[in-house]
Write an enzyme that holds these catalytic residues in place. Structure first.
Site, PDB file in Angstrom:
ATOM      1  N   LYS A  20     -14.467  12.923  12.430  1.00 54.78           N
ATOM      2  CA  LYS A  20     -13.182  13.506  12.847  1.00 54.78           C
ATOM      3  C   LYS A  20     -12.435  12.584  13.824  1.00 54.78           C
ATOM      4  O   LYS A  20     -12.972  11.595  14.275  1.00 54.78           O
ATOM      5  CB  LYS A  20     -13.419  14.894  13.433  1.00 54.78           C
ATOM      6  CG  LYS A  20     -14.101  15.856  12.439  1.00 54.78           C
ATOM      7  CD  LYS A  20     -13.231  16.198  11.240  1.00 54.78           C
ATOM      8  CE  LYS A  20     -14.004  16.702  10.036  1.00 54.78           C
ATOM      9  NZ  LYS A  20     -14.606  18.008  10.134  1.00 54.78           N
TER      10      LYS A  20
HETATM   11  C1  LIG Z   1     -15.279  19.144   9.331  1.00 57.83           C
HETATM   12  C2  LIG Z   1     -14.599  20.396   8.941  1.00 57.83           C
HETATM   13  C3  LIG Z   1     -15.057  21.639   9.381  1.00 57.83           C
HETATM   14  C4  LIG Z   1     -16.391  21.830  10.038  1.00 57.83           C
HETATM   15  O1  LIG Z   1     -16.544  21.217  11.261  1.00 57.83           O
HETATM   16  P1  LIG Z   1     -18.032  20.999  11.812  1.00 57.83           P
HETATM   17  O2  LIG Z   1     -17.795  20.459  13.189  1.00 57.83           O
HETATM   18  O3  LIG Z   1     -18.699  20.022  10.904  1.00 57.83           O
HETATM   19  O4  LIG Z   1     -18.706  22.309  11.831  1.00 57.83           O
HETATM   20  C5  LIG Z   1     -14.294  22.746   9.084  1.00 57.83           C
HETATM   21  N1  LIG Z   1     -13.156  22.671   8.372  1.00 57.83           N
HETATM   22  C6  LIG Z   1     -12.701  21.498   7.914  1.00 57.83           C
HETATM   23  C7  LIG Z   1     -11.427  21.479   7.131  1.00 57.83           C
HETATM   24  C8  LIG Z   1     -13.421  20.325   8.151  1.00 57.83           C
HETATM   25  O5  LIG Z   1     -12.999  19.163   7.634  1.00 57.83           O
END
Ligand SMILES: *Cc1c(COP(=O)(O)O)cnc(C)c1O
Length: 396
Positions: free
Chosen positions: A193
């Site tokens: 992210k």
């Molecule tokens: C990465 C992601 C999540 C989940 O986040 P985590 O920190 O891995 O639990 C949820 N929604 C979207 C659209 C994502 O890309």
């Protein structure tokens, strides 16, 4: 034994789909946290929350163990439960939908609008009913969805809007930072992210009662944080006031998050510059490739660069296009396989192809290109050359 080389070995450039941007300052911050002797939730989590709230313009920010946990705790704190429905988009990661099911509620999908691929507010309006307990909006790719229309709908029906902002930290919607707009905004700091803590998440909100509830739920429902319990002048007494969860961030992770947050603007600008370079480079191939379109009311966070193939003008399908790019040393991915087409949702609710045609049409064409601050200019040029070459070679 050695072998004579007849010609200098040519190492072909290869650009992976993602590479983390971890620098010496990040390493030093985490080592500093380790040396402090405080390994779990503590003062660095507090600092990360304060600085993140300031960065997003939210009154409160609450760290969690993941983006998934952030969404789940937000829904539980809002009272979403058995017999409820939560409206969301099929063009997302499965966890957006799983958290709704974990609450005992039913996920109700509505299709995306075809230009930005964000949840279609017109369809949300039609799907709102007496059982609707929340709208779960997803900022697909880092482009904020139509938060004004969704907030108006939510307000008109007394339904909270929760935002899956896993992709959109740093984005603006009508000039306001994502995190300060809807009832509760949920961020992810997963390794890929826009800023990362390895694993981690955050809920931001202007509602102090909601923030307090998420704080309680994240650590067993205990009414005081462990670091205060054992801190100087602390008290051994605590009360368990909820059947809470174990979903806290640690100070080791917060140290990384604080360090990343300090150069978040630099990283955001780098993502935007790479995306602009791609858009410029592919503009001449508009008959073959559809570049992501940006609504004039937003500044995206460019988590993804979701290119769409004009399959009617190409002699390969998406899988073939991805193979050709891989052969040219470019790693790609697909965001997302629509959630309703996965066996779990399909079998549970009887979904089939054709139920959400815009999401499906997009899915068949989508290819996410590498887009991250650790890319060099040469990496970007390599991706551009490879995409142009593959698309041109496969033009009908
Ligand atoms: C990465 C992601 C999540 C989940 O986040 P985590 O920190 O891995 O639990 C949820 N929604 C979207 C659209 C994502 O890309």
């Amino acid at each position: 034994m050695t072998r004579a080389r007849s010609a200098p070995e040519k190492r072909r450039r290869s650009v992976p789909f993602h590479r983390v941007d971890v620098r010496d300052e990040d390493v030093d911050a985490v080592v500093g946290a380790l040396r402090s002797g405080w390994l779990t939730h503590g003062p660095l989590c507090r600092s990360f929350e304060q600085e993140f709230a300031a960065a997003t313009g939210a009154a409160r920010a609450v760290t969690t163990s993941s983006g998934t946990a952030a969404m789940y705790l937000a829904l539980v704190a809002l009272g979403v439960g058995e017999g409820h429905e939560v409206i969301t988009t099929p063009l997302t990661f499965c966890s957006t939908v799983h958290v709704i099911e974990h609450c005992g509620a039913r996920p109700v999908f509505v299709d995306v609008e075809p230009v930005t691929l964000q949840i279609d507010p017109g369809l949300v309006g039609k799907a709102i009913g007496p059982a609707t307990a929340a709208i779960m909006a997803v900022d697909f790719g880092g482009h904020p969805c139509d938060l004004t229309a969704l907030t108006e709908l939510g307000d008109a029906h007394g339904v909270p809007v929760v935002e899956d902002a896993a992709h959109s930290f740093g984005a603006l919607h009508e000039g306001r930072p994502v995190g300060s707009i809807v009832t509760a905004t949920c961020f992810s700091f997963y390794a890929t992210k826009n800023i990362t803590t390895g694993e981690g998440g955050m809920v931001t909100t202007d509602d102090a009662g909601l923030a307090d509830e998420v704080e309680l739920l994240r650590l067993h429902g205990i009414s005081r944080d462990a670091w205060r319990r054992y801190g100087e002048g602390g008290d051994w007494y605590y009360e368990v006031t909820r059947c809470g969860f174990k979903a806290n961030l640690t100070d080791l992770q917060a140290a990384l998050g604080l360090s990343q947050l300090r150069r978040a603007e630099e990283m955001r600008a780098r993502r935007a510059a790479i995306a602009a370079r791609y858009c410029d480079a592919f503009a001449a191939l508009d008959h073959l490739l559809q570049v992501p379109e940006v609504s004039p009311s937003v500044r995206p966070a460019w988590h993804l660069y979701p290119l769409r193939l004009r399959l009617e003008s190409l002699d390969v399908d998406r899988a073939g296009f991805i193979r050709a790019l891989a052969d040219a040393g470019v790693g790609t991915s697909v965001h997302f396989i629509p959630v309703h087409l996965h066996p779990y949702q399909r079998d549970r609710y009887g979904y089939a192809r054709g139920d959400f045609p815009e999401a499906e049409r997009a899915y068949d064409r989508l290819v996410s290109l590498p887009l991250y601050p650790a890319m060099s200019d040469d990496d970007v040029a390599h991706v551009v050359d490879a995409v142009v070459e593959v698309a041109t070679a496969h033009a009908r």
